[in-house]
Design a protein around this motif. Sequence first.
Motif, PDB file in Angstrom:
ATOM      1  N   LYS A  96       0.851  -1.581  -0.173  1.00  0.00           N
ATOM      2  CA  LYS A  96      -0.150  -0.197  -0.350  1.00  0.00           C
ATOM      3  C   LYS A  96       1.422   1.176   0.185  1.00  0.00           C
ATOM      4  CE  LYS A  96      -4.078  -2.223   1.793  1.00  0.00           C
ATOM      5  NZ  LYS A  96      -3.603  -3.158   2.564  1.00  0.00           N
ATOM      6  N   LYS A  97       2.226   1.190   0.450  1.00  0.00           N
ATOM      7  CA  LYS A  97       2.914   2.505   0.592  1.00  0.00           C
ATOM      8  C   LYS A  97       4.151   2.296   0.311  1.00  0.00           C
ATOM      9  CE  LYS A  97       3.536   5.967   4.051  1.00  0.00           C
ATOM     10  NZ  LYS A  97       2.632   6.042   5.319  1.00  0.00           N
ATOM     11  N   VAL A  98       5.339   2.365   0.651  1.00  0.00           N
ATOM     12  CA  VAL A  98       6.797   2.621   0.359  1.00  0.00           C
ATOM     13  C   VAL A  98       7.655   3.780   0.769  1.00  0.00           C
ATOM     14  CG1 VAL A  98       8.300   2.188  -1.062  1.00  0.00           C
ATOM     15  CG2 VAL A  98       6.059   0.914  -1.737  1.00  0.00           C
ATOM     16  N   ILE A  99       8.186   3.274   2.387  1.00  0.00           N
ATOM     17  CA  ILE A  99       9.562   4.810   2.547  1.00  0.00           C
ATOM     18  C   ILE A  99      10.698   4.450   1.733  1.00  0.00           C
ATOM     19  CG2 ILE A  99       9.510   5.385   4.860  1.00  0.00           C
ATOM     20  CD1 ILE A  99       7.706   4.870   5.742  1.00  0.00           C
ATOM     21  N   GLY A 100      11.360   4.858   1.441  1.00  0.00           N
ATOM     22  CA  GLY A 100      13.093   5.110   1.606  1.00  0.00           C
ATOM     23  C   GLY A 100      13.842   4.756   2.533  1.00  0.00           C
ATOM     24  N   GLY A 101      14.693   4.048   2.423  1.00  0.00           N
ATOM     25  CA  GLY A 101      16.097   4.179   3.641  1.00  0.00           C
ATOM     26  C   GLY A 101      16.987   4.641   3.080  1.00  0.00           C
ATOM     27  N   VAL A 102      18.300   4.719   3.893  1.00  0.00           N
ATOM     28  CA  VAL A 102      19.336   4.881   3.658  1.00  0.00           C
ATOM     29  C   VAL A 102      19.960   4.721   4.956  1.00  0.00           C
ATOM     30  CG1 VAL A 102      19.392   7.857   3.746  1.00  0.00           C
ATOM     31  CG2 VAL A 102      21.227   6.860   2.617  1.00  0.00           C
ATOM     32  N   ILE A 105      11.272   0.200   2.313  1.00  0.00           N
ATOM     33  CA  ILE A 105      10.839  -0.393   3.073  1.00  0.00           C
ATOM     34  C   ILE A 105       9.112  -0.591   2.863  1.00  0.00           C
ATOM     35  CG2 ILE A 105       9.759  -1.126   5.154  1.00  0.00           C
ATOM     36  CD1 ILE A 105      12.941   0.130   6.221  1.00  0.00           C
ATOM     37  N   PRO A 106       8.126  -1.782   1.871  1.00  0.00           N
ATOM     38  CA  PRO A 106       7.112  -2.071   1.815  1.00  0.00           C
ATOM     39  C   PRO A 106       6.170  -2.407   2.853  1.00  0.00           C
ATOM     40  CG  PRO A 106       8.132  -3.738   1.329  1.00  0.00           C
ATOM     41  CD  PRO A 106       8.835  -3.474   2.158  1.00  0.00           C
ATOM     42  N   LEU A 107       5.162  -0.901   2.807  1.00  0.00           N
ATOM     43  CA  LEU A 107       4.343  -1.150   4.111  1.00  0.00           C
ATOM     44  C   LEU A 107       2.432  -1.459   3.561  1.00  0.00           C
ATOM     45  CD1 LEU A 107       5.476   1.695   6.546  1.00  0.00           C
ATOM     46  CD2 LEU A 107       6.045  -0.546   6.701  1.00  0.00           C
ATOM     47  N   GLY A 108       2.115  -2.194   3.952  1.00  0.00           N
ATOM     48  CA  GLY A 108       0.774  -2.139   4.189  1.00  0.00           C
ATOM     49  C   GLY A 108       0.421  -3.452   2.927  1.00  0.00           C
ATOM     50  N   PRO A 109       0.474  -5.171   3.295  1.00  0.00           N
ATOM     51  CA  PRO A 109       0.190  -6.150   2.178  1.00  0.00           C
ATOM     52  C   PRO A 109      -0.964  -5.835   1.598  1.00  0.00           C
ATOM     53  CG  PRO A 109       0.391  -7.137   4.783  1.00  0.00           C
ATOM     54  CD  PRO A 109      -0.139  -5.753   4.672  1.00  0.00           C
ATOM     55  N   ALA A 136       8.069  -8.901  -0.780  1.00  0.00           N
ATOM     56  CA  ALA A 136       7.158  -8.754  -2.293  1.00  0.00           C
ATOM     57  C   ALA A 136       5.531  -8.975  -1.993  1.00  0.00           C
ATOM     58  CB  ALA A 136       7.235 -10.246  -2.826  1.00  0.00           C
ATOM     59  N   ALA A 137       5.253 -10.055  -0.589  1.00  0.00           N
ATOM     60  CA  ALA A 137       3.507  -9.389   0.115  1.00  0.00           C
ATOM     61  C   ALA A 137       4.195  -8.077   1.414  1.00  0.00           C
ATOM     62  CB  ALA A 137       3.553 -11.044   0.270  1.00  0.00           C
ATOM     63  N   ALA A 138       4.751  -7.404   1.133  1.00  0.00           N
ATOM     64  CA  ALA A 138       5.217  -6.633   2.062  1.00  0.00           C
ATOM     65  C   ALA A 138       4.322  -6.817   3.132  1.00  0.00           C
ATOM     66  CB  ALA A 138       3.726  -5.436   1.993  1.00  0.00           C
ATOM     67  N   GLN A 139       4.964  -8.246   3.778  1.00  0.00           N
ATOM     68  CA  GLN A 139       4.991  -8.439   4.955  1.00  0.00           C
ATOM     69  C   GLN A 139       6.523  -7.935   5.420  1.00  0.00           C
ATOM     70  OE1 GLN A 139       5.512 -12.475   2.998  1.00  0.00           O
ATOM     71  NE2 GLN A 139       3.493 -13.088   3.431  1.00  0.00           N
ATOM     72  N   VAL A 140       6.232  -6.857   6.559  1.00  0.00           N
ATOM     73  CA  VAL A 140       6.695  -6.168   7.071  1.00  0.00           C
ATOM     74  C   VAL A 140       6.113  -5.543   8.458  1.00  0.00           C
ATOM     75  CG1 VAL A 140       8.440  -4.518   7.142  1.00  0.00           C
ATOM     76  CG2 VAL A 140       7.832  -5.478   4.925  1.00  0.00           C
ATOM     77  N   LYS A 141       6.775  -4.946   9.766  1.00  0.00           N
ATOM     78  CA  LYS A 141       6.443  -4.515  10.305  1.00  0.00           C
ATOM     79  C   LYS A 141       6.490  -2.943  10.581  1.00  0.00           C
ATOM     80  CE  LYS A 141       9.108  -6.453  12.889  1.00  0.00           C
ATOM     81  NZ  LYS A 141      10.392  -6.900  13.734  1.00  0.00           N
ATOM     82  N   PRO A 142       4.992  -2.130   9.983  1.00  0.00           N
ATOM     83  CA  PRO A 142       5.039  -1.561  10.336  1.00  0.00           C
ATOM     84  C   PRO A 142       5.306   0.114  10.588  1.00  0.00           C
ATOM     85  CG  PRO A 142       2.658  -1.901   8.977  1.00  0.00           C
ATOM     86  CD  PRO A 142       3.891  -3.101  10.012  1.00  0.00           C
ATOM     87  N   THR A 143       5.860  -0.279  12.566  1.00  0.00           N
ATOM     88  CA  THR A 143       6.193   0.034  12.968  1.00  0.00           C
ATOM     89  C   THR A 143       7.553   0.308  12.742  1.00  0.00           C
ATOM     90  OG1 THR A 143       5.440  -1.593  14.351  1.00  0.00           O
ATOM     91  CG2 THR A 143       4.401   0.512  15.262  1.00  0.00           C
ATOM     92  N   SER A 144       8.357  -0.800  12.708  1.00  0.00           N
ATOM     93  CA  SER A 144      10.040  -0.101  12.953  1.00  0.00           C
ATOM     94  C   SER A 144      10.610  -0.837  11.567  1.00  0.00           C
ATOM     95  CB  SER A 144      10.492  -1.937  13.192  1.00  0.00           C
ATOM     96  OG  SER A 144       9.928  -2.744  12.831  1.00  0.00           O
ATOM     97  N   GLY A 145       9.837  -2.016  10.346  1.00  0.00           N
ATOM     98  CA  GLY A 145      10.114  -0.986   9.197  1.00  0.00           C
ATOM     99  C   GLY A 145      11.430  -2.934   8.398  1.00  0.00           C
ATOM    100  N   GLY A 146      11.152  -3.866  10.345  1.00  0.00           N
ATOM    101  CA  GLY A 146      11.908  -5.203   9.790  1.00  0.00           C
ATOM    102  C   GLY A 146      10.512  -5.738   9.327  1.00  0.00           C
ATOM    103  N   GLY A 147      11.858  -6.782   8.372  1.00  0.00           N
ATOM    104  CA  GLY A 147      11.090  -7.444   7.281  1.00  0.00           C
ATOM    105  C   GLY A 147      11.037  -8.968   7.495  1.00  0.00           C
TER     106      GLY A 147
END
Length: 387
Positions: free
Chosen positions: A161-167, A244-248, A263-274
Amino acid sequence: MEYDVVVVGAGPAGSMAAKYASKGGVSVLLIEEHQEIGQKACAGLISTRALDECEIGLGKWIKNRIRGSFIYSPDGTCLTIDGKETKAYVIDRKIFDRELAKQAVRAGANLLVKAKATSLKDGKLDILTQGESLEVHPKIIIGADGLSSGIAKWAGLDKAKKVIGGVQIEGLYDVRDKDFVEVFVGSVAPGFFAWAVPLEDGIARIGLCTTAGPLRHLTNMLKSHPIVSRRYRGSHLDLKVGAIPLGPPERTTAEGTILVGDAAAQVKPTSGGGIYTGALCAKIAGEVAAAAVKEGDVSAKRLAEYEKRWRSAIGRELSIGMRIHEVMERLNDSDFNEVIKTLDDPGILGIISQYGDMDYPSTVVKKLILAKPRLLKLSGIFAKALR
Ligand SMILES: Cc1cc2nc3c(=O)[nH]c(=O)nc-3n(C[C@H](O)[C@H](O)[C@H](O)COP(=O)(O)OP(=O)(O)OC[C@H]3O[C@@H](n4cnc5c(N)ncnc54)[C@H](O)[C@@H]3O)c2cc1C
């Protein structure tokens, strides 16, 4: 070259899915487009639970042990969360990802590196490997090909649903305490947060994720953040960018296709940990794929078992996490100062230290709401953020 299952992408999710499909007794090919496994931008912070989930134990991939965090508000107030024992590990992704791939191979999967999936049509997967084109017709394809998943696109499945950039850089840094990660919230990293994850005394991974201009924000942080700029020694050993993809998406399966991990955005939206969530879902993906192949039914209806099982394991946690993220991303610096000031109370910190869980943050939120009515005073800030 025919296989029952082809897994595209040898990150943690792909290797775990390949391992579990192989253990299920079907033939598996795992492909990775890069010539080396483990190239990902990552802070490499995983919980002790995640390490167990990855079935990998302690080894050369562990760079440091973490027992707590220092969380800094924009005005410099610091919350100390001390878990008193090892709560997380800092891993070397290159060694970690390679070990997971090794385990998949030991379980029976064939691994091909420098092999890129280039198209998928009517069950035919094209792979380009060292200048040669291969055509495979697997019964099931597991798309573990990360955020920009080609498999998702070719199978007509939606992405995050959403993508956040990281560096992130690995740089020389005067680490405050090597057992604690530092987290910085507010305009230093709008929409998410910044971190310094210690690797050893004198070296840390310093990075951030944000909805706008990650590289610009990192440069500013290293140059002028009141705490980071004093500790950063001005040199770094690498710089990695990622997202980081957020929201499957609504569906993570189609006829003969399963998506897993980023690929399925199975990532924790609070920390970005996947890594934890990806590994957990990948095991289910591998098991379901093997069972479906053996039953001779790889229809979307059959594969819905995967959808049901992973959502019942972590679907609710991810959607609560998404709601928390949506509130947090709207807070301004003075809101964050207020939130951190309110949380800076021995009773509250005791609850966070006791129940804080980086994989299941909703647990501590519920405990705090029940135990500390004074937190209700923050509801005004959160309500304003949601307007
Ligand atoms: C800056 C940053 C910091 C992070 N920090 C943490 C952290 O501290 N802890 C944590 O748990 N998570 C963290 N994450 C998230 C974590 O890195 C991912 O969630 C995790 O790597 C996802 O694993 P995966 O196997 O799904 O995908 P990936 O690790 O992205 O692996 C996908 C693989 O597929 C391959 N591939 C892609 N397309 C093809 C193709 N067509 N053919 C063949 N191969 C292909 C890629 O080369 C890659 O190797 C961070 C992410 C970022 C960006």
